[in-house]
Scaffold this motif. Structure first.
Motif, mmCIF file in Angstrom:
data_model
loop_
_atom_site.group_PDB
_atom_site.id
_atom_site.type_symbol
_atom_site.label_atom_id
_atom_site.label_comp_id
_atom_site.label_asym_id
_atom_site.label_seq_id
_atom_site.Cartn_x
_atom_site.Cartn_y
_atom_site.Cartn_z
ATOM 1 N N THR A 160 41.569 -20.762 25.079
ATOM 2 C CA THR A 160 41.220 -22.095 25.563
ATOM 3 C C THR A 160 42.443 -22.991 25.743
ATOM 4 O O THR A 160 42.343 -24.060 26.346
ATOM 5 N N ASP A 199 38.622 -17.388 19.689
ATOM 6 C CA ASP A 199 37.980 -18.526 20.340
ATOM 7 C C ASP A 199 36.513 -18.574 19.976
ATOM 8 O O ASP A 199 35.859 -17.545 19.785
ATOM 9 N N LEU A 253 35.067 -21.288 24.932
ATOM 10 C CA LEU A 253 35.713 -20.459 25.945
ATOM 11 C C LEU A 253 34.981 -20.561 27.278
ATOM 12 O O LEU A 253 35.613 -20.674 28.337
ATOM 13 N N ALA A 276 44.862 -18.871 21.306
ATOM 14 C CA ALA A 276 43.612 -19.492 21.759
ATOM 15 C C ALA A 276 43.575 -19.405 23.283
ATOM 16 O O ALA A 276 44.400 -20.015 23.959
ATOM 17 N N SER A 303 43.558 -12.890 20.215
ATOM 18 C CA SER A 303 43.091 -14.254 20.484
ATOM 19 C C SER A 303 41.872 -14.524 19.623
ATOM 20 O O SER A 303 41.179 -13.600 19.185
#
Length: 374
Positions: A33, A272, A277, A31, A270
């Motif tokens: 984030t 998100d 994001l 992630a 990844s």
């Protein structure tokens, strides 16, 4: 500080760029984030080299468009510029003078400015010049305009001058003509470096629609850097965006399930939610976006939607640049990338940045098609 960098809070994070990839052992996607790496100032200096996408570029493997003679001319001119710095010729046959003193550089401009639209190979040529200069990496620097302003912010003006003054060459990609404050700051820095004997090279990001208006970007550049104009030779490079030359249109976005399934099936990917994001980017300084992306092998985004405000859009531009530099494919659901920015943004003062981001994200979306798990 410009609106393209000041809008991020630069909140410190605890995740370093060298940290293990979360979930890599279990197959769970990363992630973005969750990542807010801290990047020491000395790393910012050490990483001022051509990005991975341009590791292997050289004058020899730049392929000029036969319909655009300015491209072949640029190779020759830059080869001569490299030779003037003691580097290899454009043909790659230059030899180091091991047993005799190097000749003094020929009189004339100690800088070149590559003026042209997106995708004509300016960064390829700029990186080739960096590679052709026979100095240790710590004595030649390569970075975008934004990265250079970030360096000044991290080190301070005087320390940046001292750090770069012993370099043989400084290459600045995507010199920003639409940010007067940062342009004046960098102009002052370049003035100090020229006095110290540093050779300079820079590229523009002229909007394609402006290419027919003479030396639009070159004139703006030379005006903005004021007294430095005598040190630069403007070099126009015409042509169409090679990223879209003869290629199909950008792929349409996928559905959320396909993006999610692909993220779980792709090592180092990844995953998100796009709005989340964008919110995270506001909490990480743009100088850290590269480190944030370093462990990622593919970016998967769900719910892509138009960006609502300019500060957010400018942060997204920086992220797109860092992903493009690292050749990270981007798989997305939601709206197509050419709908990210409003007409007002595309016609405004930062339009060059937005068109560049669309071009690069479109190329990365094409790269992601081979990853799709149906």
């Amino acid at each position: 500080m410009s609106s393209s960098t000041a809008s991020a809070s630069g909140a410190p994070g605890t995740t370093g760029a060298a940290d293990p990839i979360a979930g890599s052992a279990t197959g769970s996607p990363i992630a973005l984030t969750s990542r807010a790496p801290h990047v020491p100032a000395d790393r910012l200096v050490a990483e001022m080299v051509p990005p991975p996408r341009f590791d292997s570029v050289r004058f020899d493997n730049y392929i000029p468009d036969a319909k655009q003679p300015s491209q072949a001319e640029a190779v020759q001119v830059l080869g001569g510029f490299a030779a003037g710095l003691g580097g290899a010729s454009a043909s790659g046959t230059g030899r180091k003078r091991w047993f005799r003193r190097e000749a003094k550089p020929a009189a004339g401009p100690r800088g070149v400015y590559l003026d042209g639209g997106y995708g004509v190979g300016k960064t390829h040529l700029l990186a080739s010049l960096w590679h052709a200069t026979p100095a240790a990496p710590e004595h030649k620097a390569f970075g975008t305009f934004v990265e250079l302003t970030n360096l000044v912010g991290a080190l301070g003006f005087q320390q940046t001058v001292r750090t770069l003054s012993d370099h043989r060459l400084l290459c600045i990609d995507e010199f920003e003509l639409d940010d007067p404050g940062d342009t004046v700051l960098v102009s002052s820095l370049l003035g100090k470096l020229v006095e110290a004997g540093v050779a300079l090279a820079a590229t523009s990001n002229t909007l394609p629609g402006k290419l027919g208006e003479g030396r639009f970007a070159a004139a703006d550049f030379l005006r903005e850097i004021q007294g430095l104009s005598a040190h630069f030779r403007p070099l126009r490079i015409d042509g169409e965006d090679y990223r879209h030359r003869g290629l199909p249109q950008a792929p349409v976005p996928f559905d959320d399930d396909t993006v999610t399934r692909t993220a779980y099936a792709t090592a180092g990917a990844s995953l998100d939610d796009f709005p989340s994001l964008l919110d995270h980017l506001s909490k990480v300084h743009p100088s850290r976006y590269g480190a944030m992306c370093d462990p990622v092998r593919a970016v998967c985004l769900t719910g892509v939607e138009p960006v609502g405000d300019q500060s957010t859009a400018l942060r997204l531009v920086v992220l797109a640049d860092r992903l493009y530099d690292r050749e990270v494919p981007v798989l997305a659901s939601g709206r197509p990338f050419d709908e990210l920015f409003s007409e007002e943004m595309l016609n405004g003062g930062y339009r060059k940045k937005y068109f560049r981001a669309i071009s690069r994200l479109t190329a990365l979306a094409r790269d992601a098609k081979s990853l799709v798990v149906e």
